[in-house]
Design a protein around this motif. Structure first.
Motif, mmCIF file in Angstrom:
data_model
loop_
_atom_site.group_PDB
_atom_site.id
_atom_site.type_symbol
_atom_site.label_atom_id
_atom_site.label_comp_id
_atom_site.label_asym_id
_atom_site.label_seq_id
_atom_site.Cartn_x
_atom_site.Cartn_y
_atom_site.Cartn_z
ATOM 1 N N LEU A 1 -24.461 6.792 -28.801
ATOM 2 C CA LEU A 1 -23.999 6.520 -27.434
ATOM 3 C C LEU A 1 -22.790 5.597 -27.468
ATOM 4 C CD1 LEU A 1 -27.502 5.784 -25.857
ATOM 5 C CD2 LEU A 1 -26.134 7.876 -25.542
ATOM 6 N N ARG A 2 -21.846 5.852 -26.603
ATOM 7 C CA ARG A 2 -20.672 5.007 -26.479
ATOM 8 C C ARG A 2 -20.578 4.439 -25.066
ATOM 9 N NH1 ARG A 2 -14.831 6.400 -25.518
ATOM 10 N NH2 ARG A 2 -15.196 4.935 -23.818
ATOM 11 N N ALA A 3 -19.888 3.305 -24.921
ATOM 12 C CA ALA A 3 -19.460 2.806 -23.603
ATOM 13 C C ALA A 3 -18.444 1.707 -23.834
ATOM 14 C CB ALA A 3 -20.636 2.271 -22.800
ATOM 15 N N TRP B 1 -15.346 -3.869 -22.648
ATOM 16 C CA TRP B 1 -14.076 -4.538 -22.326
ATOM 17 C C TRP B 1 -13.023 -3.429 -22.346
ATOM 18 C CZ3 TRP B 1 -17.279 -6.212 -26.397
ATOM 19 C CH2 TRP B 1 -18.042 -7.357 -26.118
ATOM 20 N N LYS B 2 -12.311 -3.243 -21.246
ATOM 21 C CA LYS B 2 -11.381 -2.126 -21.156
ATOM 22 C C LYS B 2 -9.926 -2.584 -21.187
ATOM 23 C CE LYS B 2 -12.557 1.407 -20.789
ATOM 24 N NZ LYS B 2 -12.989 2.300 -21.912
ATOM 25 N N PRO B 3 -9.202 -2.182 -22.204
ATOM 26 C CA PRO B 3 -7.774 -2.530 -22.262
ATOM 27 C C PRO B 3 -6.988 -1.585 -21.369
ATOM 28 C CG PRO B 3 -8.393 -1.245 -24.185
ATOM 29 C CD PRO B 3 -9.592 -1.282 -23.284
ATOM 30 N N GLY C 1 -9.831 0.166 -30.571
ATOM 31 C CA GLY C 1 -9.123 1.083 -29.675
ATOM 32 C C GLY C 1 -7.657 1.268 -30.046
ATOM 33 N N ALA C 2 -7.076 2.295 -29.446
ATOM 34 C CA ALA C 2 -5.701 2.672 -29.766
ATOM 35 C C ALA C 2 -4.698 1.555 -29.465
ATOM 36 C CB ALA C 2 -5.327 3.926 -28.983
ATOM 37 N N ARG C 3 -4.979 0.810 -28.382
ATOM 38 C CA ARG C 3 -4.058 -0.271 -28.012
ATOM 39 C C ARG C 3 -4.206 -1.483 -28.919
ATOM 40 N NH1 ARG C 3 -5.772 2.559 -24.338
ATOM 41 N NH2 ARG C 3 -4.500 3.479 -22.701
ATOM 42 N N THR C 4 -5.287 -1.523 -29.671
ATOM 43 C CA THR C 4 -5.479 -2.620 -30.623
ATOM 44 C C THR C 4 -4.906 -2.254 -31.990
ATOM 45 O OG1 THR C 4 -7.466 -3.244 -29.413
ATOM 46 C CG2 THR C 4 -7.208 -4.165 -31.621
ATOM 47 N N ILE D 1 -11.921 3.465 -36.343
ATOM 48 C CA ILE D 1 -10.583 2.985 -35.983
ATOM 49 C C ILE D 1 -9.785 4.120 -35.339
ATOM 50 C CG2 ILE D 1 -8.457 1.924 -36.852
ATOM 51 C CD1 ILE D 1 -10.125 0.821 -39.197
ATOM 52 N N LYS D 2 -9.450 3.914 -34.068
ATOM 53 C CA LYS D 2 -8.655 4.930 -33.374
ATOM 54 C C LYS D 2 -7.205 4.901 -33.858
ATOM 55 C CE LYS D 2 -11.105 5.798 -29.110
ATOM 56 N NZ LYS D 2 -10.861 6.358 -27.775
ATOM 57 N N ASN D 3 -6.536 6.029 -33.746
ATOM 58 C CA ASN D 3 -5.109 6.035 -34.099
ATOM 59 C C ASN D 3 -4.362 5.130 -33.112
ATOM 60 O OD1 ASN D 3 -5.242 9.031 -32.434
ATOM 61 N ND2 ASN D 3 -3.530 7.705 -31.917
ATOM 62 N N HIS E 1 -9.275 10.292 -33.971
ATOM 63 C CA HIS E 1 -7.988 10.870 -33.556
ATOM 64 C C HIS E 1 -8.035 11.071 -32.042
ATOM 65 C CE1 HIS E 1 -5.632 14.845 -33.087
ATOM 66 N NE2 HIS E 1 -4.770 13.851 -33.033
ATOM 67 N N ARG E 2 -7.257 10.256 -31.293
ATOM 68 C CA ARG E 2 -7.286 10.317 -29.825
ATOM 69 C C ARG E 2 -5.936 10.682 -29.224
ATOM 70 N NH1 ARG E 2 -3.671 7.198 -27.222
ATOM 71 N NH2 ARG E 2 -5.037 6.200 -25.713
ATOM 72 N N GLY E 3 -5.033 11.162 -30.086
ATOM 73 C CA GLY E 3 -3.732 11.590 -29.587
ATOM 74 C C GLY E 3 -2.781 10.424 -29.392
HETATM 75 C C1 PEP Z 1 -11.775 4.601 -24.623
HETATM 76 O O1 PEP Z 1 -12.306 5.149 -25.596
HETATM 77 O O2 PEP Z 1 -12.302 4.533 -23.505
HETATM 78 C C2 PEP Z 1 -10.420 4.073 -24.788
HETATM 79 C C3 PEP Z 1 -9.978 3.017 -24.138
HETATM 80 O O3 PEP Z 1 -9.712 4.814 -25.614
HETATM 81 P P1 PEP Z 1 -8.280 4.619 -26.320
HETATM 82 O O4 PEP Z 1 -8.363 3.350 -27.090
HETATM 83 O O5 PEP Z 1 -8.222 5.841 -27.170
HETATM 84 O O6 PEP Z 1 -7.263 4.632 -25.232
#
Ligand code: PEP
Ligand code: MN
Length: 362
Positions: free
Chosen positions: A51-53, A56-58, A111-114, A137-139, A167-169
């Motif tokens: 499960l994911r959630a 903290w949302k960047p 996350g990608a922004r990190t 680790i996201k791209n 890989h999230r584009g």
């Molecule tokens: C997410 O998975 O909700 C998210 C913020 O993704 P990303 O880091 O790929 O933008």
């Protein structure tokens, strides 16, 4: 600092080895009810391994929902208890790592922004020193494999043994059919360089919309990715973040069922299977070339508008020579013949002129 229980750790290890791994859950934890109901309904599909959630949302712009914060972590703990499924959340700071581990989060993701910021990645890595927890680790948001590799190295140097890639584009400017351009060739290259690392695809953040999720997921599986992370919400349209791309748990289950899972061929068909894979790569690359060519023509049209307003001719010979010279030089390094470059650029140039002509003489 509390560690997850041994039995859950074993479950995580099994999930880590399972193919394909399916991770799902809401973009953001919003309320306790939403988290628990999503988790329960996802578990009921029997198709989800983790499960994911987002806690903290960047967010790109301030003022939108920036995550429920630490208060949501006990909800994830509860979701795990009810479903028996391990949980994963995104972390971007040392404090977030500490909080997530305090509440027994089983897998962390960056996350990608990190990933784009070595200072942040290093901070997270330092907080992970001496901790046994798998990290995905996201791209990075920009198409830079060195940054992605750097993040992997920082986390590995901190002693983390189980590292996976998501890989999230990649961000691209202007309208394309995707929220984040998949640039499949970069994921393929990253996989080629790191065959020992898991590679999970994130159709949600690539698509940014529901209608092409399955298509992206299928492409990822066809490219032999190890799993999928797809966002799911009990009431997608009302989600506090990423509403357009989320699907109900039931739709998620259905979609996973619709994916054609191709087998690895080890018998006499090995050759054909390998060939098929390469052909699919060719198709994906060709799709991308077309997308890029479409974008190029849009830029040409903008130039056409500019020229029209300033009463300038379409063809400017100096500029054309400059384009060709650049292309020859680049082409040589990429092992592309001068003959091919000439033919290709002639065709592209003619098409650009036709597009500009339409603008200028309309
Ligand atoms: C997410 O998975 O909700 C998210 C913020 O993704 P990303 O880091 O790929 O933008
Ligand atoms: Mn999201």
């Amino acid at each position: 600092m509390q560690q997850t229980s041994t039995t859950m750790r074993e479950t995580v290890n099994q999930v880590w080895k399972k193919r394909p791994i399916i991770i799902s859950g809401p973009c953001s934890a919003e309320t306790e009810e939403q988290v628990l109901e999503t988790a329960t309904r996802l578990a009921k599909t029997g198709r989800v391994d983790m499960l994911r959630a987002g806690i903290w949302k960047p967010r790109t712009r301030p003022g939108s929902f920036e995550g429920i914060g630490t208060k949501g972590l006990p909800w994830m703990q509860q979701a795990k208890k009810i479903t028996g499924l391990p949980v994963t959340v995104e972390v971007a700071t040392a404090k977030q790592v500490e909080d997530a581990l305090t509440f027994d989060v089983d897998v962390l993701w960056i996350g990608a922004r990190t990933t784009v910021n070595p200072f942040s990645v290093q901070e997270v890595a330092d907080a992970l020193r001496g901790v046994d927890v798998p990290v995905l680790i996201k791209n990075p948001i920009n198409p830079d494999l060195e940054l992605w590799t750097g993040a992997v190295e920082r986390v590995a140097k901190a002693g983390i043994k189980q590292i996976g890639l998501i890989h999230r584009g990649f961000s691209s400017y202007g309208n394309t059919e995707y929220r984040n351009a998949p640039m499949w060739h970069l994921a393929i290259e990253m996989k080629r360089r790191n065959p020992e690392l898991l590679m999970i695809n994130d159709p949600s953040h690539i698509s940014g919309r529901r209608d092409i999720l399955l298509d992206v997921a299928q492409k990822a599986i066809d490219l032999d990715m190890d799993g999928l992370i797809i966002e799911s919400h009990i009431d997608p349209d009302k989600a506090w973040s990423d509403a357009k791309q989320q699907v109900t748990p039931e739709r998620l289950g259905e979609m996973i069922g619709q994916i054609v899972w191709r087998k690895e061929d080890i018998n006499s068909e090995e050759y054909h299977a390998a060939l098929e894979k390469l052909r699919q790569q060719i198709n994906h690359l060709d799709d991308e070339l077309m997308q890029i060519l479409g974008q190029r023509m849009k830029v040409a049209e903008k130039i056409g508008e500019y020229k029209k307003n300033n009463n300038i001719t379409i063809l400017q010979t100096n500029r054309w020579n400059e384009i060709l010279e650049r292309a020859f030089q680049k082409g040589e390094k990429l092992n592309l013949s001068k003959e091919f470059i000439t033919k290709y650029f002639d065709a592209v140039h003619m098409e650009s002129i036709n597009h500009q002509n339409k603008i200028m003489n309309s």
